[in-house]
Design an enzyme around this catalytic site. Structure first.
Site, mmCIF file in Angstrom:
data_model
loop_
_atom_site.group_PDB
_atom_site.id
_atom_site.type_symbol
_atom_site.label_atom_id
_atom_site.label_comp_id
_atom_site.label_asym_id
_atom_site.label_seq_id
_atom_site.Cartn_x
_atom_site.Cartn_y
_atom_site.Cartn_z
ATOM 1 N N CYS A 165 60.964 34.681 95.547
ATOM 2 C CA CYS A 165 62.162 34.046 94.630
ATOM 3 C C CYS A 165 61.721 33.175 93.572
ATOM 4 C CB CYS A 165 63.489 33.875 95.235
ATOM 5 S SG CYS A 165 63.428 32.316 96.275
ATOM 6 N N HIS A 182 67.107 29.762 98.120
ATOM 7 C CA HIS A 182 66.833 31.315 97.180
ATOM 8 C C HIS A 182 67.253 30.767 95.705
ATOM 9 C CE1 HIS A 182 66.482 35.248 96.262
ATOM 10 N NE2 HIS A 182 67.699 35.342 95.541
ATOM 11 N N GLU A 189 66.197 39.030 90.207
ATOM 12 C CA GLU A 189 65.562 38.149 91.575
ATOM 13 C C GLU A 189 64.728 38.970 92.343
ATOM 14 O OE1 GLU A 189 68.651 37.842 94.187
ATOM 15 O OE2 GLU A 189 69.444 39.724 93.822
#
Length: 567
Positions: A484, A528, A540
């Site tokens: 990510c 994240h 993402e």
């Protein structure tokens, strides 16, 4: 008539030879006979008295005529006649004093009646009691006028030393003091009664105004609650259909509140007018009601002024949903094309096995591409990157489907891929300044054209080129694998901005709210990170790199916020 008839002296001798008889003897003889006779005895006294009086009455003037000398020396004085009674002349001062006494008596009665009335009448503001007090106060005024006039009258008589005048003045001064004191008491009581009546009227006006003002406040609260629900619908990403229903409800609530708020304001103004002469307590309550009514009116006015902006926001949400659906269909077409390509590769590598499965995947991919193209052609143009991302996804899907079709079709039987027959040429799907899209698979560098300036837009364009790239922990390699934070760091590096490597450390730059989000802003959790691309979507590094709906939850990770890295 002979003189000697009355004379008591003997008469001269008679010539007839008879015995002379004296007149006096004759009278005496007669008198004797009368006295001696029984029948005449009761009359004796009366005759004697009558004869004596008659003789005296006759003898007096005769004697005066026969004897003038004696009359001259002794004049006869007639008996004095009593003077007729003369009427007394009335005293005008006594009449004036009588009128003064009457006036003071009437004033005393008026004062006594006023004292009794003042004791008996209620101190409330009833109209009958107030009228009675005013009537007695007027009577007191007349009494004071009468007392003052009486005092002036007594003083004009110029007899202040006389007891009657002094007593009248003292009585008048005492009554005047008593009347003046009563007038003051009446003035106080009347003022109190008037104030009570005014306050009672003010109470009634305030009670009458309270109900419409409560209705106005309730209507304003209802409209405010609906407006807050609409804001939550926009903020939480609810469907546009739900937001549209709430929008209609808000418009109805504002319309329903217009009448009550106007009525409440009018009632509050009437209460202000009715309490002008009331107590400060009542005036304060009226001002409070006016503030409440004005707040309700201002609330409705504010909501009404927000309607155009809320309508535009609803239209934007509807467009966002339409764009999102288009992006979802493009992504589904892309994934179907990738699946068909992977199936074709596996079949080609093994050289054996049934060849129906790749064809089925390819047919599904072609159908998905057609559906996505149709949605893209009917979606209103947007200034953000979402439609451009959909265009990039479809371009890659079409290229992948063409390659898969070529791989599954012998060279002698190859025909143009049907997917190219459905590509639109209008500006609704491709801007005029866009370059032809790269036809390499998703692992290549297919870029989304954009006229947006700034590092955020450039980072979004770079990230979208990696759609479909598999997730790899610690990965930072374009076309091979990203985690990510590796994806967002790489995308911003393509835009000329350096940010930290790990997800939590990428909470840099200006922190923004959900309403302030712009393409390129980072959505950061503790563990994240994703990149906002507009229209409620973000890109993402999942498995693989994909486009998702904007959210603030991610498993059990703590959400840190939205951040905009500085260029």
């Amino acid at each position: 008539m002979r003189r000697d008839f009355y004379c008591l002296t003997p008469e001269p001798d008679r010539t007839d030879g008879a015995e002379p008889v004296s007149r006096g003897d004759l009278g005496a003889s007669a008198l004797r006979l009368l006295r001696q006779h029984p029948a005449t005895r009761p009359l004796t006294a009366g005759i004697a008295v009558t004869g004596s009086i008659a003789a005296l009455a006759v003898a007096s003037p005769i004697n005066a005529a026969l004897n003038p000398a004696a009359e001259a020396t002794q004049p006869v004085v007639p008996p004095a006649q009593p003077a007729p009674p003369t009427a007394e002349k009335p005293d005008p001062d006594l009449a004036v004093m009588g009128r003064v006494d009457h006036a003071l008596t009437e004033a005393t009665k008026a004062i006594n009646t006023a004292e009794k009335t003042l004791t008996a009448v209620s101190a409330g503001g009833e109209p009958a009691a107030l009228q009675q007090l005013r009537s007695q106060a007027e009577n007191l005024t007349h009494a004071v006028t009468g007392i003052t006039s009486s005092t002036d009258t007594v003083r004009r008589l110029q007899k202040p030393g006389e007891p009657a005048a002094q007593a009248a003045l003292s009585r008048a001064e005492s009554l005047l003091r008593q009347a003046e004191q009563l007038r003051e008491n009446y003035a106080t009581r009347i003022a109190r009664a008037q104030q009570t009546a005014t306050d009672q009227a003010a109470d009634q006006a305030l009670r009458q105004a309270a109900e419409p003002i409560r209705s106005a406040e309730a209507a304003a609260r209802r409209a405010t609650d609906v407006g807050a629900s609409l804001d939550r619908a926009f903020d939480s990403g609810q469907p546009a259909t739900a937001a549209a229903a709430t929008m209609l409800e808000l418009a109805a609530a504002i319309e329903a509140a217009t009448g009550p708020t106007a009525g409440g304001l009018a009632a509050a103004k009437a209460a202000i007018q009715a309490t002008k002469s009331a107590s400060e307590h009542h005036r304060g309550r009226a001002r409070q009601l006016l503030d409440q009514a004005d707040d309700a009116r201002a609330t409705i006015h504010q909501l009404t002024s927000r309607l155009p902006a809320l309508h535009r926001q609803l239209l934007a949400l509807q467009q966002t949903e339409a764009t999102a659906k288009t992006v979802d269909k493009a992504l589904a077409a892309h994934n179907a094309a990738v699946t068909a390509d992977q199936a074709a590769r596996k079949t080609s590598d093994s050289g054996t096995g049934p060849r129906s499965r790749p064809h089925e995947h390819l047919a599904a991919a072609i159908a998905a591409i057609h559906e996505a193209r149709q949605a893209l052609s009917t979606t209103p143009p947007s200034t953000n990157n979402a439609l451009r991302a959909a265009e990039a996804l479809l371009t890659n899907a079409e290229a992948t489907a063409k390659r898969t079709t070529d791989a599954l079709t012998p060279p002698a039987n190859r025909v143009p891929s049907p997917v190219h027959q459905h590509r639109p040429d209008g500006p609704a799907t491709r801007p005029a300044d866009a370059r032809p899209a790269d036809t390499r698979p998703v692992s290549g560098r297919a870029r989304t054209p954009s006229t947006n300036a700034g590092p955020g837009a450039a980072a979004v364009r770079a990230a979208l080129t990696q759609l479909g790239v598999p997730y790899r922990w610690g990965g930072v390699s374009p076309g091979k694998g990203f985690d990510c934070s590796g994806l967002t760091q790489w995308a911003y590096r393509q835009a000329g901005v350096r940010i930290p490597r790990t997800s939590t450390a990428q909470a840099v730059g200006a922190r923004v709210t959900r309403e302030q989000l712009q393409p390129g802003d980072l959505v950061v959790w503790q563990g994240h990170v994703a990149m906002y691309i507009g229209e409620g979507r973000m890109v993402e590094a999942g498995d693989p790199v994909r486009i998702s709906r904007l959210r603030t939850t991610n498993l059990s990770m703590r959400f840190i916020g939205f951040y905009r890295p500085a260029g």
